[in-house]
Design a protein around this motif. Structure first.
Motif, PDB file in Angstrom:
ATOM      1  N   HIS A  42      -1.711  -7.741 -23.768  1.00 39.65           N
ATOM      2  CA  HIS A  42      -2.222  -9.289 -24.778  1.00 39.65           C
ATOM      3  C   HIS A  42      -2.147 -10.060 -23.723  1.00 39.65           C
ATOM      4  N   LEU A  43      -1.498 -10.009 -22.186  1.00 36.14           N
ATOM      5  CA  LEU A  43      -0.928 -10.852 -21.655  1.00 36.14           C
ATOM      6  C   LEU A  43      -2.328 -11.288 -21.070  1.00 36.14           C
ATOM      7  N   GLN A  44      -3.207 -10.388 -21.102  1.00 34.89           N
ATOM      8  CA  GLN A  44      -4.462 -10.783 -20.221  1.00 34.89           C
ATOM      9  C   GLN A  44      -5.269 -11.480 -20.467  1.00 34.89           C
ATOM     10  N   LEU A  77       2.875 -22.022 -11.367  1.00 33.11           N
ATOM     11  CA  LEU A  77       3.049 -21.566 -10.075  1.00 33.11           C
ATOM     12  C   LEU A  77       4.326 -20.545  -9.815  1.00 33.11           C
ATOM     13  N   ASP A  78       5.832 -21.522 -11.155  1.00 31.56           N
ATOM     14  CA  ASP A  78       6.884 -19.671 -11.127  1.00 31.56           C
ATOM     15  C   ASP A  78       6.442 -18.578 -11.134  1.00 31.56           C
ATOM     16  N   LEU A  79       4.812 -18.260 -11.384  1.00 30.89           N
ATOM     17  CA  LEU A  79       4.310 -16.678 -12.363  1.00 30.89           C
ATOM     18  C   LEU A  79       4.075 -15.986 -10.910  1.00 30.89           C
ATOM     19  N   PHE A  80       3.418 -17.148  -9.769  1.00 28.61           N
ATOM     20  CA  PHE A  80       3.053 -16.273  -9.028  1.00 28.61           C
ATOM     21  C   PHE A  80       4.262 -15.233  -8.262  1.00 28.61           C
ATOM     22  N   ASP A  81       5.201 -15.559  -8.641  1.00 28.00           N
ATOM     23  CA  ASP A  81       6.372 -14.801  -8.135  1.00 28.00           C
ATOM     24  C   ASP A  81       5.804 -12.761  -8.519  1.00 28.00           C
ATOM     25  N   SER A  82       5.039 -13.221  -9.542  1.00 26.44           N
ATOM     26  CA  SER A  82       4.704 -12.180 -10.368  1.00 26.44           C
ATOM     27  C   SER A  82       4.543 -10.871  -9.314  1.00 26.44           C
ATOM     28  N   GLU A  83       5.255  -9.554  -9.864  1.00 29.20           N
ATOM     29  CA  GLU A  83       4.781  -8.232  -8.592  1.00 29.20           C
ATOM     30  C   GLU A  83       3.575  -8.201  -9.020  1.00 29.20           C
ATOM     31  N   ASP A  84       3.402  -8.189 -10.030  1.00 31.40           N
ATOM     32  CA  ASP A  84       1.972  -7.647 -10.910  1.00 31.40           C
ATOM     33  C   ASP A  84       0.005  -8.586 -10.269  1.00 31.40           C
ATOM     34  N   PRO A  85      -0.286  -7.200  -9.274  1.00 31.72           N
ATOM     35  CA  PRO A  85      -1.788  -8.278  -8.782  1.00 31.72           C
ATOM     36  C   PRO A  85      -2.747  -8.744  -9.296  1.00 31.72           C
ATOM     37  N   ARG A  86      -2.331  -7.727 -10.618  1.00 34.35           N
ATOM     38  CA  ARG A  86      -3.371  -8.450 -11.545  1.00 34.35           C
ATOM     39  C   ARG A  86      -3.459  -9.351 -11.944  1.00 34.35           C
ATOM     40  N   GLU A  87      -2.419 -10.182 -12.569  1.00 39.61           N
ATOM     41  CA  GLU A  87      -1.402 -11.418 -13.339  1.00 39.61           C
ATOM     42  C   GLU A  87      -2.104 -12.762 -12.067  1.00 39.61           C
ATOM     43  N   ARG A  88      -1.323 -12.164 -10.836  1.00 39.49           N
ATOM     44  CA  ARG A  88      -1.546 -13.041  -9.661  1.00 39.49           C
ATOM     45  C   ARG A  88      -2.783 -13.286  -9.378  1.00 39.49           C
ATOM     46  N   GLU A  89      -3.296 -12.765  -9.410  1.00 37.40           N
ATOM     47  CA  GLU A  89      -5.561 -12.727  -9.962  1.00 37.40           C
ATOM     48  C   GLU A  89      -5.922 -13.493 -10.544  1.00 37.40           C
ATOM     49  N   TYR A  90      -4.821 -13.530 -12.030  1.00 35.15           N
ATOM     50  CA  TYR A  90      -6.087 -14.789 -13.171  1.00 35.15           C
ATOM     51  C   TYR A  90      -5.314 -16.109 -12.910  1.00 35.15           C
ATOM     52  N   LEU A  91      -3.303 -15.838 -12.445  1.00 29.04           N
ATOM     53  CA  LEU A  91      -3.098 -17.273 -11.855  1.00 29.04           C
ATOM     54  C   LEU A  91      -3.891 -18.573 -11.045  1.00 29.04           C
ATOM     55  N   LYS A  92      -4.656 -17.151  -9.871  1.00 31.79           N
ATOM     56  CA  LYS A  92      -4.589 -17.753  -8.658  1.00 31.79           C
ATOM     57  C   LYS A  92      -6.446 -18.561  -8.791  1.00 31.79           C
ATOM     58  N   THR A  93      -7.006 -17.752 -10.400  1.00 31.69           N
ATOM     59  CA  THR A  93      -8.560 -18.270 -10.744  1.00 31.69           C
ATOM     60  C   THR A  93      -7.930 -19.410 -12.060  1.00 31.69           C
ATOM     61  N   GLU A 110       0.672  -1.334  -0.218  1.00 30.85           N
ATOM     62  CA  GLU A 110       0.048   0.684  -0.023  1.00 30.85           C
ATOM     63  C   GLU A 110       0.484   1.392  -0.159  1.00 30.85           C
ATOM     64  N   GLU A 111       1.863   1.453   0.212  1.00 27.28           N
ATOM     65  CA  GLU A 111       2.899   1.780   0.740  1.00 27.28           C
ATOM     66  C   GLU A 111       4.380   2.463  -1.299  1.00 27.28           C
ATOM     67  N   ASP A 112       3.324   1.487  -1.895  1.00 30.09           N
ATOM     68  CA  ASP A 112       4.900   1.639  -2.895  1.00 30.09           C
ATOM     69  C   ASP A 112       4.060   1.185  -3.817  1.00 30.09           C
ATOM     70  N   ASP A 113       3.564   2.210  -5.405  1.00 27.43           N
ATOM     71  CA  ASP A 113       2.947   1.074  -6.667  1.00 27.43           C
ATOM     72  C   ASP A 113       3.433   0.046  -6.698  1.00 27.43           C
ATOM     73  N   PRO A 114       2.455  -1.077  -6.615  1.00 32.25           N
ATOM     74  CA  PRO A 114       2.835  -2.736  -7.644  1.00 32.25           C
ATOM     75  C   PRO A 114       3.457  -2.403  -8.476  1.00 32.25           C
ATOM     76  N   TYR A 115       4.812  -3.218  -9.167  1.00 28.07           N
ATOM     77  CA  TYR A 115       5.028  -2.814 -10.316  1.00 28.07           C
ATOM     78  C   TYR A 115       4.119  -3.747 -11.807  1.00 28.07           C
ATOM     79  N   LEU A 116       3.790  -2.774 -12.578  1.00 26.73           N
ATOM     80  CA  LEU A 116       2.310  -3.417 -13.150  1.00 26.73           C
ATOM     81  C   LEU A 116       3.522  -4.323 -14.860  1.00 26.73           C
ATOM     82  N   GLU A 117       3.323  -5.084 -15.492  1.00 28.77           N
ATOM     83  CA  GLU A 117       3.536  -5.936 -16.779  1.00 28.77           C
ATOM     84  C   GLU A 117       2.826  -4.666 -18.157  1.00 28.77           C
TER      85      GLU A 117
END
Length: 503
Positions: free
Chosen positions: A187-189, A222-238, A175-182
């Motif tokens: 395209h990725l989404q 599973l390796d991609l779960f270490d991505s700093e982009d929260p949007r990507e992690r949400e998709y990976l989770k689903t 919340e204190e630092d803007d996350p890195y966005l891919e």
């Protein structure tokens, strides 16, 4: 700042970009409420679709070879007709040709570079998603293989270095630092959306699909779960959750692979961006465990989940962890003693914020704890609670006192008051006499009043023992002071004699 520049390159994706295409219920995209991916807003000029369809018809009779990532000749992408503009018999081959187009990767560090080609690929991906989602035709095994290959080319990549890898800094609050966005998210989404639609489609035969969505594919996912982009992690989770639900053959492997990620995080790196998302998946998995619970699942609790309380960054995923722990206790109440002793083992000594989190989790666990299991651990538990009551950090003391607002916990305490009262009484008396915070002082008085109403005789006995203990302590202190005074007197006399002899 320097590490952000290194990581983001020429352009930092804006927060508005993070919401622009929220497929499958994420973000605020126009797709979100429609229930399908629309391609009505295609901006690529297809010229005369009829003419293009006729000119490409012959080539569609010959399927393309395996999809591979390749460089574009002079940045040219072939514009193909839409699926509705070709006969049904040609749609599988057209699907293959569109997959080949989507295998080309672009540089998103420069937004102006190959802009037309990027848009063509984006629209092509949307068409593929719409085709899979519509269920207009069951795709062949060859097409499935090529689609998974195209998806792999797009999503499996080297992740950019995390901020701590450039600076050596500790994990920061997101919340204190803007996350890195891919940067390639446009395209990725859609590629992730295509994979999700394929996995959840009723036309997808798991016996065939498991040949392509295999153990290697799951590990890379599973390796991609270490991505700093929260949007990507949400998709990976689903997606991973859906894979777990649909491919029963992969379930033990997925659980073991997640365990290994946790072990490495706990005992080696203490750095991973996706622990929270993985725990969310596990929360749902644990909820579906059959009873009696397998020994494998109990070992997972002891070896992975409880030690996850150790890392400093627990605040980033504690909510999900607490849910998983509570699920175990609600499934099998006999695990309450194991969980509570595990919490006490990793109880923080100097980190007050972690203590507040632990106390909140402890309350949830105690709510699901039965009397027999409570009795096994109540002595060490209330010794720790007593230390929390006397904490100089008012939030810790306050959160500990809030435990008495829970009716189930109060009933457990009342059933075992002969053991608990003597342990906790001294801490309450110290708060009443000397705690600096007025709110803590008031809450302590309420708890004392509750004890008095619960068992006045026991309360008076505890008070008597406390006063006797205080008197003994005062007597010892007086004896100690008297001993020191005697030593000082003897030393003074010895010093005077030495002076006399010297003269």
């Amino acid at each position: 700042m320097f590490n952000k520049i290194i990581k983001r390159g020429h352009r930092k994706v804006s927060k508005s970009d993070s919401n622009e295409t929220g497929l499958y219920g994420y973000g605020t995209s126009a797709y979100q409420n429609s229930g399908s991916v629309s391609t009505s807003n295609v901006t690529v000029n297809h010229a005369s679709r009829t003419a293009i369809a006729s000119s490409v018809a012959n080539s569609l009779q010959h399927p393309v070879g395996p999809a591979t990532a390749a460089a574009l000749p002079a940045g040219i992408i072939e514009i193909l007709p839409s699926f509705r503009d070709v006969p049904v018999s040609d749609r599988q081959n057209l699907f293959l040709r569109k997959l080949q187009i989507c295998c080309f990767l672009f540089d998103f560090s420069d937004t102006l570079k190959s802009a037309k080609e990027k848009e063509t690929k984006r629209q092509t991906l949307l068409e593929l998603v719409e085709f899979i989602q519509s269920g207009s035709g069951k795709i062949t095994e060859t097409v499935q293989e090529e689609m998974i290959r195209m998806i792999s080319i797009n999503i499996f990549r080297c992740l950019p270095p995390a901020s701590h890898e450039n600076t050596g800094a500790e994990n920061t609050d997101p919340e204190e630092d803007d996350p890195y966005l891919e940067p390639s998210w446009p395209h990725l989404q859609i590629v992730y959306e295509l994979l999700l639609r394929y996995v959840v489609s009723s036309d997808t035969d798991t016996k065939i699909a498991k040949q392509y969505i295999d153990h290697s594919f799951v590990l890379k996912l599973l390796d991609l779960f270490d991505s700093e982009d929260p949007r990507e992690r949400e998709y990976l989770k689903t997606i991973l959750h859906r894979i777990y639900g649909k491919f029963m053959v992969h379930r033990p492997f997925i659980r073991k692979a997640i365990n290994n990620i946790f072990y490495r995080f706990i005992f080696e790196t203490e750095r991973h961006s996706g622990i929270g998302e993985l725990l969310e998946i596990l929360g749902s998995i644990i909820n579906g465990f059959a009873l009696p619970m397998k020994e494998e699942h109990k070992l997972f609790l002891v070896r992975a989940l409880i030690p996850l309380h150790k890392p400093k960054s627990i605040a980033l995923y504690h909510q999900q962890l607490s849910y998983c722990i509570t699920q175990f206790v609600e499934k099998d109440y006999k695990l309450a003693d194991t969980v509570i002793r595990g919490l006490l083992k990793y109880w923080p000594v100097t980190n007050c914020q972690k203590e507040v989190l632990y106390l909140g989790e402890l309350e949830e666990v105690l709510e699901a704890t039965q009397s027999a299991e409570f009795q096994r651990c109540m002595v060490p538990l209330f010794r720790q609670i007593g230390r929390c009551l006397n904490s100089s950090h008012f939030q810790v003391a306050e959160r500990a006192l809030f435990l008495w607002n829970n009716d189930h916990i109060v009933s457990l305490i009342a059933q075992n008051r002969n053991v608990i009262f003597p342990i906790i009484f001294e801490a309450l008396e110290k708060n009443i006499r000397s705690h600096w915070n007025q709110a803590v002082h008031g809450l302590t008085a309420n708890v004392q009043k509750m004890f008095l109403e619960m068992d006045s005789e026991l309360y008076e006995e505890c008070q008597k023992q406390y006063l006797e203990k205080e008197a003994r302590a005062q007597e010892l202190e007086e004896q100690r002071e008297l001993t020191w005074k005697r030593l000082e007197a003897v030393a003074a006399e010895s010093g005077e004699e030495d002076m006399v002899m010297a003269n």
